[in-house]
Design an enzyme around this catalytic site. Structure first.
Site, PDB file in Angstrom:
ATOM      1  CE1 TYR A   1      -4.621  -1.091   1.329  1.00 52.25           C
ATOM      2  CE2 TYR A   1      -3.509  -2.400  -0.342  1.00 52.25           C
ATOM      3  CZ  TYR A   1      -4.655  -2.078   0.361  1.00 52.25           C
ATOM      4  OH  TYR A   1      -5.824  -2.738   0.109  1.00 52.25           O
TER       5      TYR A   1
ATOM      6  CD  GLU B   1      -2.937   4.659  -6.106  1.00 57.27           C
ATOM      7  OE1 GLU B   1      -2.918   3.478  -5.718  1.00 57.27           O
ATOM      8  OE2 GLU B   1      -3.855   5.458  -5.820  1.00 57.27           O
TER       9      GLU B   1
END
Lengths: 221, 309
Positions: free
Chosen positions: A147, A154
């Site tokens: 993550y 991102e």
């Protein structure tokens, strides 16, 4: 009759999970193969097609949650899938200049490993009714690493795309118009980056809570 | 009477308990707790203990009732569970804050040259519809503030302080958002007839909304007692939450006249919120007035938006 629908549901969900799993396996395969052969600049173009199919198929999961086919809350599914679709279509597909960046590699590796584990987990669960303990452990542990790397990639890619978004004027609505509305994709992207600030810790703590719950349950059994 | 006060985890909140007279009320108990803990009455939530594992909802103590009502038999002791609700504000304060923002922020976009900072230089031409929209908007929120102080009756309940920030964020953000677009230098007005229809319909609904609030106010008995009653008269004969209906329609009127996406987004969000409130109220009234044991039966009515709901 209820038994039939239950069987149909399991059959459908099994098919869905294994199919999307295959898609993500393709993504990972093409990423690693291209990385090995020609470098990170070409990773995106190699993995583009399976990525589009696999990530867009995730929209069905929102429907699954809404319809009640699965128990996962839409409030957890929707933000995550939305951010990924934004990256895939809103950034990478829309702005080719971003595709050769090294963060694409870290993004796709993080996503595909996470998704391979997740869809394997669900695939086993729906098809066989149980999940191997190693897969359960992976399901609730790999996010600890993946993550952060995924989210960093991102945000990084959105940041890298900003000058191209501004220069192109794509997806903008300008006034004057009859509905007196305007939309600036550049500022929307900045707002999207801003949402990661409260969103990421929230998702992380949610997953930590899930981990504690799931692993303690399996320890008890 | 001896009262033991514990937290939900079982810890004793007031050391040694509280000694009160046999005729003491829950309010007296709350005052006594306030003296010992500094938690004022409105932030105290007192309930009776629930058996471990029981799925029953705990009984919340009513501040007007006697403590004797909550004891079993002739017992001289009582245990209550204390929960701190956090800082509280009156609903009047809450409403005033949330409505003052839109009332002050909207004129800023109309009167002041704020669009310079958004990259729009030069003179801004003001259309008549923008002026009327300003009047309409300020009338609306001024009306709400006046109703807060002179029309609405508030129960004993208060609101958590955190709701002030949440509600103000909602009203102030949407207020600014709509103001930005309605007063924009590149604003495109609708035709004259549409403007007249929109504002005319909207004003009619605003006045109806005010009358609905008067009806609701008069629903409270002179003593100011709580309890639910079936609203009657005017649009309440047709719709359970006619006050929300007229509120929604007056925003529709405003949007017809001004025609901005921002305004319609606000309308949709407000409608969604009020629909949830209306459904809850409708459900409650139907449950309370089921026509049994001498209670009147709740008449068939729309909930909030005839002919849809």
């Amino acid at each position: 009759m209820a038994g039939f629908f239950s069987l149909l549901r399991r059959l459908y969900l099994s098919l869905y999970n294994w199919t999307v799993l295959f898609g993500w396996c393709q993504v990972l395969y093409f990423v690693l193969k291209t990385l090995n052969e020609s470098g990170h600049q070409h990773v995106y173009s190699a993995a583009e097609k399976p990525l589009h199919y696999a990530q867009s198929a995730a929209v069905l999961e929102i429907l699954h949650g809404l319809v009640g086919l699965v128990r996962s809350p839409v409030t957890a599914t929707l933000p995550q899938i939305s951010s990924r679709l934004f990256l895939v279509w809103g950034i990478l597909w829309s702005f080719p200049e971003t595709r050769s960046h090294v963060l694409v590699t870290s993004l796709l590796i993080s996503w595909s490993i996470t998704e391979i584990i997740r869809y394997s987990f669900f695939g086993f669960k729906e098809t066989f009714g149980f999940t191997p303990s190693w897969l359960l452990w992976l399901r609730y542990s790999s996010f600890l690493v993946l993550y952060p790397t995924g989210i960093s990639s991102e945000v990084g890619l959105i940041y890298i795309a900003l000058p191209f978004i501004k220069a192109s004027g794509k997806y903008c609505i300008r006034m004057p118009n009859k509905w007196n509305s305007s939309f600036d994709y550049f500022y929307a992207a900045i707002v999207a980056m801003g949402i990661y600030v409260p969103g990421s810790p929230h998702l992380y703590t949610y997953m930590l809570a899930q981990r504690k719950k799931a692993l303690s349950k399996s320890k008890r059994e | 009477m001896k009262v033991t006060v514990v937290s939900r985890s079982g810890r004793e909140v007031v050391k040694g308990g509280i000694e009160l007279s046999d005729s003491a009320t829950v309010a007296d108990l709350q005052e006594a707790i306030h003296k010992r803990t500094k938690k004022y009455p409105s932030r105290q939530r007192l309930t009776l203990p629930v058996q471990p594992g029981s799925k029953e909802r705990p009984v919340v103590l009513n501040y007007k009732k006697s403590l004797k009502d909550y004891t079993i038999g002739n017992s001289e002791t009582l245990t209550v569970v204390f929960k701190d609700l956090g800082p509280q504000v009156s609903y009047r304060t809450l409403f005033f804050c949330e409505y003052l923002g839109p009332l002050l922020l909207y004129p800023v976009f109309y009167y002041l040259p704020v669009y310079q900072y958004f990259g729009y230089k030069g003179e801004r031409v003001i259309h008549p519809v923008q002026t009327y929209a300003l009047y309409y908007w300020c009338f609306h929120y001024a009306k709400r503030i006046l109703e807060t102080f002179f029309v609405h009756c508030f129960s004993h309940a208060t609101s958590p302080l955190s709701n002030v920030f949440r509600n103000c964020a909602y009203y102030w953000t949407f207020g600014s958002y709509i103001a930005y677009y309605v007063n924009h230098p590149l604003y495109t007005p609708v035709n004259d007839l549409q403007m007249k229809i929109g504002f005319g319909f909207g004003i009619l609904c605003q006045i109806s909304n005010f009358y609905c609030h008067i009806i609701l106010k008069n629903l409270r008995s002179p003593g100011g007692e709580g309890g639910y009653q079936i609203p009657r008269g005017f649009l309440f004969n047709i719709v359970t939450c006619a006050n929300y209906t007229t509120e929604i329609y007056q925003w529709l009127g405003f949007n017809i006249a001004t025609q901005t996406v921002a305004g319609y987004i606000f309308l949709v969000v407000a409608t969604f919120i009020m629909t949830n409130w209306a459904l809850a109220k409708h459900r409650r009234l139907k449950k309370l007035f089921d026509g049994k044991e001498g209670r009147p039966r709740y008449p068939r009515r729309w909930v909030i938006l005839p002919p849809f709901l």
